[in-house]
Design a protein around this motif. Structure first.
Motif, PDB file in Angstrom:
ATOM      1  N   ALA A  64      29.863  35.358  42.526  1.00 35.98           N
ATOM      2  CA  ALA A  64      30.009  36.758  42.108  1.00 35.98           C
ATOM      3  C   ALA A  64      29.132  37.659  42.974  1.00 35.98           C
ATOM      4  O   ALA A  64      29.571  38.714  43.453  1.00 35.98           O
ATOM      5  CB  ALA A  64      29.637  36.901  40.632  1.00 35.98           C
ATOM      6  N   CYS A 124      30.550  37.955  46.477  1.00 30.00           N
ATOM      7  CA  CYS A 124      31.701  38.851  46.521  1.00 30.00           C
ATOM      8  C   CYS A 124      31.264  40.311  46.587  1.00 30.00           C
ATOM      9  O   CYS A 124      31.876  41.128  47.297  1.00 30.00           O
ATOM     10  CB  CYS A 124      32.586  38.626  45.296  1.00 30.00           C
ATOM     11  SG  CYS A 124      33.613  37.140  45.392  1.00 30.00           S
ATOM     12  N   GLU A 133      36.159  43.938  42.597  1.00 32.02           N
ATOM     13  CA  GLU A 133      36.889  43.485  41.407  1.00 32.02           C
ATOM     14  C   GLU A 133      36.705  41.993  41.178  1.00 32.02           C
ATOM     15  O   GLU A 133      36.517  41.535  40.038  1.00 32.02           O
ATOM     16  CB  GLU A 133      38.380  43.829  41.545  1.00 32.02           C
ATOM     17  CG  GLU A 133      38.672  45.332  41.452  1.00 32.02           C
ATOM     18  CD  GLU A 133      40.160  45.618  41.449  1.00 32.02           C
ATOM     19  OE1 GLU A 133      40.957  44.657  41.304  1.00 32.02           O
ATOM     20  OE2 GLU A 133      40.535  46.794  41.579  1.00 32.02           O
ATOM     21  N   LYS A 134      36.758  41.222  42.263  1.00 30.71           N
ATOM     22  CA  LYS A 134      36.556  39.778  42.139  1.00 30.71           C
ATOM     23  C   LYS A 134      35.145  39.473  41.685  1.00 30.71           C
ATOM     24  O   LYS A 134      34.909  38.556  40.885  1.00 30.71           O
ATOM     25  CB  LYS A 134      36.835  39.090  43.483  1.00 30.71           C
ATOM     26  CG  LYS A 134      36.987  37.571  43.366  1.00 30.71           C
ATOM     27  CD  LYS A 134      38.219  37.209  42.555  1.00 30.71           C
ATOM     28  CE  LYS A 134      38.433  35.720  42.473  1.00 30.71           C
ATOM     29  NZ  LYS A 134      39.617  35.368  41.651  1.00 30.71           N
ATOM     30  N   SER A 135      34.189  40.243  42.194  1.00 31.95           N
ATOM     31  CA  SER A 135      32.805  40.065  41.787  1.00 31.95           C
ATOM     32  C   SER A 135      32.645  40.285  40.293  1.00 31.95           C
ATOM     33  O   SER A 135      32.017  39.481  39.589  1.00 31.95           O
ATOM     34  CB  SER A 135      31.904  41.041  42.552  1.00 31.95           C
ATOM     35  OG  SER A 135      30.575  40.964  42.093  1.00 31.95           O
ATOM     36  N   MET A 136      33.228  41.361  39.790  1.00 28.10           N
ATOM     37  CA  MET A 136      33.122  41.657  38.363  1.00 28.10           C
ATOM     38  C   MET A 136      33.788  40.562  37.531  1.00 28.10           C
ATOM     39  O   MET A 136      33.249  40.126  36.500  1.00 28.10           O
ATOM     40  CB  MET A 136      33.773  43.009  38.058  1.00 28.10           C
ATOM     41  CG  MET A 136      33.575  43.470  36.622  1.00 28.10           C
ATOM     42  SD  MET A 136      34.236  45.132  36.335  1.00 28.10           S
ATOM     43  CE  MET A 136      33.235  46.090  37.471  1.00 28.10           C
ATOM     44  N   GLU A 137      34.925  40.080  37.994  1.00 33.38           N
ATOM     45  CA  GLU A 137      35.630  39.009  37.285  1.00 33.38           C
ATOM     46  C   GLU A 137      34.754  37.754  37.183  1.00 33.38           C
ATOM     47  O   GLU A 137      34.664  37.132  36.121  1.00 33.38           O
ATOM     48  CB  GLU A 137      36.923  38.689  38.033  1.00 33.38           C
ATOM     49  CG  GLU A 137      37.683  37.477  37.502  1.00 33.38           C
ATOM     50  CD  GLU A 137      38.777  37.026  38.447  1.00 33.38           C
ATOM     51  OE1 GLU A 137      39.018  35.797  38.527  1.00 33.38           O
ATOM     52  OE2 GLU A 137      39.390  37.888  39.122  1.00 33.38           O
ATOM     53  N   LEU A 138      34.089  37.406  38.279  1.00 33.44           N
ATOM     54  CA  LEU A 138      33.258  36.203  38.289  1.00 33.44           C
ATOM     55  C   LEU A 138      31.987  36.388  37.474  1.00 33.44           C
ATOM     56  O   LEU A 138      31.524  35.444  36.817  1.00 33.44           O
ATOM     57  CB  LEU A 138      32.935  35.818  39.730  1.00 33.44           C
ATOM     58  CG  LEU A 138      34.105  35.266  40.547  1.00 33.44           C
ATOM     59  CD1 LEU A 138      33.707  35.056  41.993  1.00 33.44           C
ATOM     60  CD2 LEU A 138      34.617  33.959  39.937  1.00 33.44           C
ATOM     61  N   TYR A 139      31.399  37.580  37.530  1.00 34.14           N
ATOM     62  CA  TYR A 139      30.215  37.826  36.691  1.00 34.14           C
ATOM     63  C   TYR A 139      30.562  37.644  35.212  1.00 34.14           C
ATOM     64  O   TYR A 139      29.810  37.010  34.454  1.00 34.14           O
ATOM     65  CB  TYR A 139      29.681  39.236  36.920  1.00 34.14           C
ATOM     66  CG  TYR A 139      28.660  39.334  38.028  1.00 34.14           C
ATOM     67  CD1 TYR A 139      27.466  38.623  37.971  1.00 34.14           C
ATOM     68  CD2 TYR A 139      28.880  40.155  39.127  1.00 34.14           C
ATOM     69  CE1 TYR A 139      26.524  38.711  38.977  1.00 34.14           C
ATOM     70  CE2 TYR A 139      27.942  40.245  40.150  1.00 34.14           C
ATOM     71  CZ  TYR A 139      26.767  39.524  40.067  1.00 34.14           C
ATOM     72  OH  TYR A 139      25.829  39.608  41.079  1.00 34.14           O
ATOM     73  N   LYS A 140      31.682  38.172  34.806  1.00 36.62           N
ATOM     74  CA  LYS A 140      32.094  38.033  33.405  1.00 36.62           C
ATOM     75  C   LYS A 140      32.364  36.571  33.055  1.00 36.62           C
ATOM     76  O   LYS A 140      32.033  36.107  31.959  1.00 36.62           O
ATOM     77  CB  LYS A 140      33.325  38.898  33.135  1.00 36.62           C
ATOM     78  CG  LYS A 140      33.021  40.404  33.176  1.00 36.62           C
ATOM     79  CD  LYS A 140      34.272  41.229  32.930  1.00 36.62           C
ATOM     80  CE  LYS A 140      33.937  42.725  32.956  1.00 36.62           C
ATOM     81  NZ  LYS A 140      35.154  43.561  32.754  1.00 36.62           N
ATOM     82  N   LYS A 141      32.947  35.847  34.005  1.00 38.05           N
ATOM     83  CA  LYS A 141      33.202  34.418  33.780  1.00 38.05           C
ATOM     84  C   LYS A 141      31.900  33.646  33.644  1.00 38.05           C
ATOM     85  O   LYS A 141      31.757  32.777  32.778  1.00 38.05           O
ATOM     86  CB  LYS A 141      34.030  33.860  34.949  1.00 38.05           C
ATOM     87  CG  LYS A 141      34.429  32.406  34.783  1.00 38.05           C
ATOM     88  CD  LYS A 141      35.352  31.958  35.914  1.00 38.05           C
ATOM     89  CE  LYS A 141      35.782  30.508  35.718  1.00 38.05           C
ATOM     90  NZ  LYS A 141      36.718  30.068  36.793  1.00 38.05           N
ATOM     91  N   ASN A 149      30.299  34.436  30.205  1.00 39.21           N
ATOM     92  CA  ASN A 149      30.974  33.699  29.126  1.00 39.21           C
ATOM     93  C   ASN A 149      30.592  32.226  29.143  1.00 39.21           C
ATOM     94  O   ASN A 149      30.367  31.609  28.094  1.00 39.21           O
ATOM     95  CB  ASN A 149      32.492  33.857  29.259  1.00 39.21           C
ATOM     96  CG  ASN A 149      32.975  35.247  28.883  1.00 39.21           C
ATOM     97  OD1 ASN A 149      32.316  35.943  28.116  1.00 39.21           O
ATOM     98  ND2 ASN A 149      34.108  35.654  29.422  1.00 39.21           N
TER      99      ASN A 149
END
Length: 502
Positions: A333, A336, A343-351, A354
């Motif tokens: 993240a 990225c 956007e990919k960075s934000m997706e991975l941070y959220k993953k 979780n």
């Protein structure tokens, strides 16, 4: 401020592990010996029946201790000192009579030959079937066990690909013999082999001299295929030579696993990764450990230095798996965000968040990684979404306070500075942020300088906060304090100039 923003100093990444490191007690009835042979197998923490593993074999003789070897591998990997692939460590329980090595002849007794058949035709096949051992096998021995290893090296070169030979013993200048034939030299010129040799300077003269003579002979084999390394351990004797040599030996045996020249020379990421995988499989008979920090980090580093967005997406597809831990996902993240894949960075941070909330909050480093994710994600979205960013930092603060005092939580009290800095830079909740800054300045007084924010940066941020709150007198006071500590503080100088112009 020397922290946080170099990939080479990423927080220690510990992937989620399927199994704890485990000792398995094995036995089999050997048809060659007509007797039961017992051996212990130390499984790596992430052993799985779905993949292959390299193996280190040793006898329960002398200082070659399998448990110590397994724990050393774990320690070196966990602390990123060096890296070995997940490795099986086998300890065969046999005394000198069962091993059967003869110093006078350099050969094996009849019983020893039967033991060797047991190893080759019973133990090794069992390891390959039950524990998924690859064909890359290393023999490790010390003293008598080292001389036994040299017998294998000279007489059964097809059996092992690696040798860790420490403090080999001899009884007289000619016993045991050590002769490398032309046929043997030809064999090793075509087969990838690693031969590590070491002896302590404080060992008996006959042993150190013998080791030096072996080194002179074996180094002549050094080639593209044959890898040789010799260490004369300055502070070691006989019994502690293994303890001092083992980290060096592991580094050497797995040198091709730890060589990432492909990431620099192969051009596109996909080509570089394919070359690296092919090399690892060809040499060690295993697949790449996708979740190991030392494997993915060199590729990540090269990708974000090159701002290679295509390669970064390919790296994510390859390295991020269902076994990836929160720390690994966070590293991708962060990378990225460096190359511009917001956007990919934000997706991975959220993953990553979780993953940690669900699975890793009870682990040593889970809370610290979660705090890092909250903080970095907050900074990334702060410009367009200050409220969401502030809420993330509040979550980071709550986790920090909850786990304050843990040896793995180094975010306290720096989280106060991040809150204050966020408020000042985004002109959001400035008064609340100023209170955090003042709290940080107070707690910072008795802390080690090198790992926390410098006081000139603290004072310039406080000065900026006061300026936003229209308290020019206090703003000027703190900005001047910052410049007194660091005349090159650009932020403080610019804000003071602005005060003067007004």
């Amino acid at each position: 401020m020397t922290r946080y923003f170099l990939l080479t100093t990423l927080y220690i990444s510990i992937s989620s592990l399927a199994f704890a490191q485990k000792k398995m007690e094995e036995s089999l009835y050997s048809t060659y010996l007509g007797d039961t042979v017992r051996y212990d197998v130390w499984l790596p923490e992430n052993w799985s029946a779905s993949r292959k593993f390299t193996t280190i074999y040793s006898f329960s003789y002398g200082a070659s201790d399998a448990e110590f070897t397994a724990q050393e591998i774990r320690y070196l990997n966990k602390n990123h000192i060096s890296h070995t692939p997940p490795t099986l460590v086998v300890n065969i329980k046999a005394d000198m009579d069962r091993m059967g090595y003869n110093y006078e002849t350099g050969g094996l007794t009849q019983r020893g030959l039967k033991m060797l058949e047991c190893i080759e035709k019973e133990i090794i096949p069992s390891m390959e079937h039950k524990y998924k051992a690859s064909t890359f096998r290393t023999y490790m021995g010390q003293s008598y066990g080292a001389s036994y290893g040299n017998y294998l090296f000279l007489n059964h070169p097809e059996l092992f690909s690696g040798y860790i030979i420490i403090s080999p013993e001899r009884l007289s200048p000619s016993q045991p013999p050590f002769d490398i034939t032309a046929k043997l030299a030809q064999f090793y010129g075509k087969r990838t082999t690693f031969y590590f040799l070491a002896a302590g300077a404080f060992d008996m003269e006959r042993r150190t001299q013998y080791t030096g003579e072996i080194a002179d002979l074996v180094k002549r084999l050094d080639s593209v295929k044959f890898n040789f390394q010799y260490h004369h351990l300055a502070e070691a004797g006989h019994n502690n030579s293994t303890a001092m040599a083992l980290p060096l030996a592991l580094d050497f045996i797995y040198r091709e696993y730890n060589s990432y020249t492909e990431s620099q020379t192969a051009g596109k990421f996909s080509a570089a990764l394919q070359k690296y995988q092919e090399k690892v499989n060809a040499v060690y008979g295993i697949s790449v450990d996708r979740n190991a920090y030392q494997v993915y980090q060199p590729f990540l580093s090269h990708l974000w230095q090159q701002k290679d967005t295509t390669g970064m997406l390919e790296a994510i597809d390859f390295f991020i798996t269902k076994e990836s831990g929160g720390r690994q996902i966070r590293d991708f993240a962060y990378s990225c965000s460096i190359v511009g894949l917001a956007e990919k960075s934000m997706e991975l941070y959220k993953k990553a968040i979780n993953k940690m909330l669900i699975e890793e909050m009870s682990t040593d480093r889970g809370p610290s990684t979660l705090i890092t994710c909250y903080r970095e994600l907050a900074m990334n979205i702060s410009k367009d979404h200050p409220r969401e960013g502030w809420d993330l930092l509040q979550k980071a603060l709550a986790v920090t306070i909850r786990h304050k005092g843990s040896i793995y939580i180094d975010h306290y009290p720096d989280i106060y500075f991040y809150l204050g800095q966020f408020a000042a830079e985004n002109n959001y909740k400035v008064k609340e942020g100023l209170n955090y800054l003042l709290c940080y300045a107070n707690e910072r007084k008795d802390l080690v300088n090198i790992i926390h924010f410098d006081f000139d940066k603290i004072y310039s941020t406080i000065g900026k906060s006061y300026l936003l709150l229209k308290d020019e007198k206090k703003a000027k006071s703190y900005l001047e304090m910052a410049i007194d500590l660091n005349p090159e503080n650009i932020t403080a100088k610019e804000l003071l100039n602005k005060l003067s112009d007004d």
